[in-house]
Design a protein around this motif. Structure first.
Motif, PDB file in Angstrom:
ATOM      1  N   ARG A  66       0.820  -1.234   0.026  1.00  0.00           N
ATOM      2  CA  ARG A  66       0.023  -0.070   0.166  1.00  0.00           C
ATOM      3  C   ARG A  66       0.850   1.319   0.009  1.00  0.00           C
ATOM      4  N   ILE A  67       0.293   2.432  -0.603  1.00  0.00           N
ATOM      5  CA  ILE A  67       1.118   3.603  -0.374  1.00  0.00           C
ATOM      6  C   ILE A  67       1.007   3.968   1.117  1.00  0.00           C
ATOM      7  N   ASN A  68       2.335   4.355   1.711  1.00  0.00           N
ATOM      8  CA  ASN A  68       2.464   4.278   2.917  1.00  0.00           C
ATOM      9  C   ASN A  68       2.387   5.818   3.356  1.00  0.00           C
ATOM     10  N   LEU A  69       1.104   6.403   3.455  1.00  0.00           N
ATOM     11  CA  LEU A  69       0.912   7.958   4.017  1.00  0.00           C
ATOM     12  C   LEU A  69       0.600   7.794   5.432  1.00  0.00           C
ATOM     13  N   GLY A  70       0.821   9.110   6.010  1.00  0.00           N
ATOM     14  CA  GLY A  70       0.713   9.392   7.136  1.00  0.00           C
ATOM     15  C   GLY A  70      -1.030   9.524   7.422  1.00  0.00           C
ATOM     16  N   THR A  71      -1.363   9.345   8.669  1.00  0.00           N
ATOM     17  CA  THR A  71      -2.816   9.400   9.157  1.00  0.00           C
ATOM     18  C   THR A  71      -3.647  10.279   8.355  1.00  0.00           C
ATOM     19  N   TRP A  72      -3.221  11.756   8.463  1.00  0.00           N
ATOM     20  CA  TRP A  72      -3.992  12.686   7.807  1.00  0.00           C
ATOM     21  C   TRP A  72      -3.406  13.303   6.491  1.00  0.00           C
ATOM     22  N   GLN A  73      -2.607  12.350   5.722  1.00  0.00           N
ATOM     23  CA  GLN A  73      -2.231  12.851   4.648  1.00  0.00           C
ATOM     24  C   GLN A  73      -2.887  12.429   3.326  1.00  0.00           C
ATOM     25  N   GLY A  74      -3.216  13.096   2.330  1.00  0.00           N
ATOM     26  CA  GLY A  74      -3.791  12.491   1.128  1.00  0.00           C
ATOM     27  C   GLY A  74      -3.202  13.416  -0.085  1.00  0.00           C
ATOM     28  N   ILE A  75      -3.165  12.566  -1.205  1.00  0.00           N
ATOM     29  CA  ILE A  75      -2.496  13.082  -2.458  1.00  0.00           C
ATOM     30  C   ILE A  75      -3.686  14.034  -3.135  1.00  0.00           C
ATOM     31  N   TYR A  76      -3.183  15.205  -3.447  1.00  0.00           N
ATOM     32  CA  TYR A  76      -4.163  16.342  -4.208  1.00  0.00           C
ATOM     33  C   TYR A  76      -3.578  16.496  -5.643  1.00  0.00           C
ATOM     34  N   LEU A  77      -4.921  16.542  -6.454  1.00  0.00           N
ATOM     35  CA  LEU A  77      -4.561  17.292  -7.613  1.00  0.00           C
ATOM     36  C   LEU A  77      -4.654  18.654  -7.339  1.00  0.00           C
ATOM     37  N   CYS A  78      -3.671  19.690  -7.817  1.00  0.00           N
ATOM     38  CA  CYS A  78      -3.849  21.226  -7.416  1.00  0.00           C
ATOM     39  C   CYS A  78      -4.156  21.506  -8.868  1.00  0.00           C
ATOM     40  N   GLU A  79      -5.598  21.793  -9.188  1.00  0.00           N
ATOM     41  CA  GLU A  79      -6.254  22.403 -10.641  1.00  0.00           C
ATOM     42  C   GLU A  79      -5.948  23.926 -10.649  1.00  0.00           C
ATOM     43  N   PHE A  80      -5.264  24.199 -11.365  1.00  0.00           N
ATOM     44  CA  PHE A  80      -5.262  25.720 -11.375  1.00  0.00           C
ATOM     45  C   PHE A  80      -5.803  26.416 -12.618  1.00  0.00           C
ATOM     46  N   ARG A  81      -6.384  25.876 -13.355  1.00  0.00           N
ATOM     47  CA  ARG A  81      -7.382  26.294 -14.527  1.00  0.00           C
ATOM     48  C   ARG A  81      -8.574  26.412 -14.199  1.00  0.00           C
ATOM     49  N   ASN A  82      -9.527  27.432 -14.775  1.00  0.00           N
ATOM     50  CA  ASN A  82     -10.863  27.330 -14.483  1.00  0.00           C
ATOM     51  C   ASN A  82     -11.559  26.104 -15.120  1.00  0.00           C
ATOM     52  N   ARG A  83     -11.345  25.823 -16.177  1.00  0.00           N
ATOM     53  CA  ARG A  83     -11.782  24.709 -16.865  1.00  0.00           C
ATOM     54  C   ARG A  83     -10.683  23.872 -17.498  1.00  0.00           C
ATOM     55  N   ALA A  84     -10.738  22.447 -16.767  1.00  0.00           N
ATOM     56  CA  ALA A  84      -9.461  21.779 -17.674  1.00  0.00           C
ATOM     57  C   ALA A  84      -9.941  20.345 -18.094  1.00  0.00           C
ATOM     58  N   ALA A  85      -9.584  19.682 -18.668  1.00  0.00           N
ATOM     59  CA  ALA A  85      -9.854  18.422 -19.113  1.00  0.00           C
ATOM     60  C   ALA A  85      -9.347  17.507 -18.195  1.00  0.00           C
ATOM     61  N   GLY A  86      -9.470  16.125 -18.274  1.00  0.00           N
ATOM     62  CA  GLY A  86      -8.830  15.370 -17.171  1.00  0.00           C
ATOM     63  C   GLY A  86      -7.313  15.313 -17.486  1.00  0.00           C
ATOM     64  N   ARG A  87      -6.759  15.161 -16.331  1.00  0.00           N
ATOM     65  CA  ARG A  87      -5.321  15.336 -16.332  1.00  0.00           C
ATOM     66  C   ARG A  87      -4.594  13.974 -16.320  1.00  0.00           C
ATOM     67  N   ARG A  88      -3.552  13.701 -17.338  1.00  0.00           N
ATOM     68  CA  ARG A  88      -2.730  12.880 -17.252  1.00  0.00           C
ATOM     69  C   ARG A  88      -1.868  12.639 -16.351  1.00  0.00           C
ATOM     70  N   ILE A  89      -1.546  11.405 -15.743  1.00  0.00           N
ATOM     71  CA  ILE A  89      -0.626  10.787 -14.588  1.00  0.00           C
ATOM     72  C   ILE A  89       0.039   9.802 -15.098  1.00  0.00           C
ATOM     73  N   VAL A  90       1.402   9.812 -15.074  1.00  0.00           N
ATOM     74  CA  VAL A  90       2.261   8.502 -15.240  1.00  0.00           C
ATOM     75  C   VAL A  90       2.697   8.129 -13.682  1.00  0.00           C
ATOM     76  N   ALA A  91       2.570   6.756 -13.399  1.00  0.00           N
ATOM     77  CA  ALA A  91       2.761   6.412 -12.231  1.00  0.00           C
ATOM     78  C   ALA A  91       3.939   5.267 -12.573  1.00  0.00           C
ATOM     79  N   THR A  92       4.778   5.327 -11.668  1.00  0.00           N
ATOM     80  CA  THR A  92       5.909   4.526 -11.862  1.00  0.00           C
ATOM     81  C   THR A  92       6.357   3.633 -10.570  1.00  0.00           C
ATOM     82  N   VAL A  93       6.079   2.217 -10.471  1.00  0.00           N
ATOM     83  CA  VAL A  93       6.193   1.571  -9.085  1.00  0.00           C
ATOM     84  C   VAL A  93       7.531   0.841  -9.322  1.00  0.00           C
ATOM     85  N   VAL A  94       8.288   1.087  -8.213  1.00  0.00           N
ATOM     86  CA  VAL A  94       9.594   0.395  -8.248  1.00  0.00           C
ATOM     87  C   VAL A  94       9.583  -0.255  -6.897  1.00  0.00           C
ATOM     88  N   GLY A  95      10.061  -1.594  -7.046  1.00  0.00           N
ATOM     89  CA  GLY A  95       9.840  -2.446  -5.819  1.00  0.00           C
ATOM     90  C   GLY A  95      10.456  -3.870  -6.153  1.00  0.00           C
TER      91      GLY A  95
END
Length: 136
Positions: free
Chosen positions: A107-136
């Motif tokens: 699992r992603i090892n986050l702190g109790t109160w932590q969450g990942i945020y998208l910071c959307e800075f445009r008034n109107r935006a399409a879906g944002r592309r994410i590249v996820a790389t897992v190393v393990g």
């Protein structure tokens, strides 16, 4: 082992949006131990890690960023895409476009109160592309 996937987040309005659940839903099975690197392929949005318990944090962050980087400044040259365009690029630079997170026990090892945020800075935006790389 290194695995990499690319996916699109659902479109969101301007603001700071918790996306931990959406990120996790798009990931392949995670290793017992490793790293997750997330990269957003955009110059007018960002990724950050912050408190996920109180929604006032998101409201306050948006107010802070809107005061730090105001729209319609007379010195802006890059204005062809609207009042929110250049400020969105500046805010993205301040926040950053990538996160590297620990993976523990599959699992992603986050702190109790932590969450990942998208910071959307445009008034109107399409879906944002994410590249996820897992190393393990």
């Amino acid at each position: 082992m290194i695995r990499q996937i690319e996916f699109t987040l659902r479109p969101r309005s301007r603001g700071f949006h918790p996306i931990t659940d959406e990120i996790e839903a798009n990931l392949p099975p995670l290793p017992a131990a490793g790293l997750l690197h997330l990269f957003i392929k955009h110059t007018s949005a960002g990724l950050t890690l912050n408190e996920n318990a109180d929604p006032d944090v998101r409201t306050d962050l948006e107010a802070i960023f809107d005061r730090l980087v105001r729209e319609r400044e007379a010195y802006y040259i890059h204005t062809c895409e609207g009042d929110d365009d250049m400020p969105a690029h500046a805010k993205s630079t301040l926040v950053g476009t990538a996160l590297t997170l620990p993976v523990s026990r599959g699992r992603i090892n986050l702190g109790t109160w932590q969450g990942i945020y998208l910071c959307e800075f445009r008034n109107r935006a399409a879906g944002r592309r994410i590249v996820a790389t897992v190393v393990g």
